[in-house]
Write a protein that holds these residues in place. Structure first.
Motif: not given
Length: 296
Positions: A72-73, A78-79, A103-106, A282-283
């Motif tokens: 859900s990143s 997110r880290f 750090i991802g993804h937005a 996944w994304l």
């Protein structure tokens, strides 16, 4: 402006990657590094989400795919951490800023500094010179490539892969990575390696999301073929360089054997005109964050 010459375009089409030295100034790199320092200093990492990031396939499936945190990143900042940086209780064994893998993804959507860097006039001009009609930004990552710590030898290598394995489209050839060195990326601290011309043979493996939230979250279809190591060409670059990466070119990075990090900011564009983003990736774009158009 960062327009490609005909010979640069031809080289990219032949090799599947292209190095553009001096794309960003030292000052432009510094702004992003400073901002990431602020983000790391303020990060609030809940214990349950202290997910270790790994490149071995089993680990990847278990550690990344099985956690909702990763899945859900796509529309969040997110880290993701190195292996062995937490004790059994989830407390840091090394300073937090040395513990992060990426750090991802937005970042490109939610942080003003990275949004400006992603949509900069230079990047837009580069995309136009590549002939992109309707490019959208699908994801971004800040990669730390930490120096070796203790006896661990630092972060693992990133095994040979194609970005389209994770970011699959129909037709293929619609995904482009832009990888920006915010610190020198040399042989000893884990520069990228490519197999020139390896972007023309399709995709050998795909990571897909399990239907309906079944564990473990993601799985792989197909497998990476064994590739002759001698085919890989190292591409050391100085701070500020940009490397264009075709979605199907095979690339990797070795471990960082030095005592200095190798920070990079990378993001992926998709040509949205006439392209289907795989619903199995996944994304996925979300109502909160549809893939933003690059051109502003």
């Amino acid at each position: 402006m960062a327009c490609l010459s005909p010979s640069q375009l031809q080289k990219f089409q032949e090799d599947g990657f292209l190095v553009l030295e001096g794309f960003l100034s030292a000052d432009e790199c510094e702004v992003m590094q400073q901002r990431i320092g602020e983000i790391v200093a303020k990060m609030d990492v809940p214990l349950h989400s202290r997910t270790e990031f790994s490149t071995q396939e089993e680990e990847q499936l278990r550690a990344q795919g099985s956690t909702d945190y990763f899945l859900s990143s796509g529309d969040k900042i997110r880290f993701f951490f190195e292996k062995g940086v937490f004790d059994k209780q989830g407390n840091f064994l090394v300073p937090p800023e040395k513990s992060i893998n990426k750090i991802g993804h937005a970042l490109h959507a939610h942080d003003p500094v990275f949004r400006r860097a992603t949509h900069s006039p230079k990047v837009q001009a580069l995309a136009r010179s590549l002939g992109l009609q309707m490019p959208v930004v699908v994801q971004s990552m800040y990669i730390f490539k930490q120096p070796h710590f203790g006896g661990e030898g630092g972060p693992a290598a990133v095994t040979p892969h194609q970005d389209a394995s994770f970011l699959y489209t129909e037709p293929l050839g619609r995904v482009l990575g832009l990888w920006i060195a915010l610190e020198d990326a040399m042989l000893e601290n884990g520069c990228l390696w490519f197999i020139p011309g390896s972007h023309t043979g399709g995709v050998s493996r795909r990571m897909v999301r399990a239907p309906g939230g079944l564990a473990p979250g993601t799985s792989f279809l197909g497998s990476e073929p064994t590739r002759d190591n001698s085919l890989f060409v190292p591409t050391p670059v100085l701070r500020g360089a940009l490397i264009l990466i075709h979605g199907e070119v095979v690339h990797k990075s070795e471990r960082n054997f030095s005592d200095r990090s190798r920070h990079a900011y990378t993001f992926h564009l998709m040509e949205a005109a006439g392209t289907v983003w795989s619903p199995d990736n996944w994304l996925q774009p979300t109502p909160e964050l549809p893939f933003p158009p690059l051109y502003t």
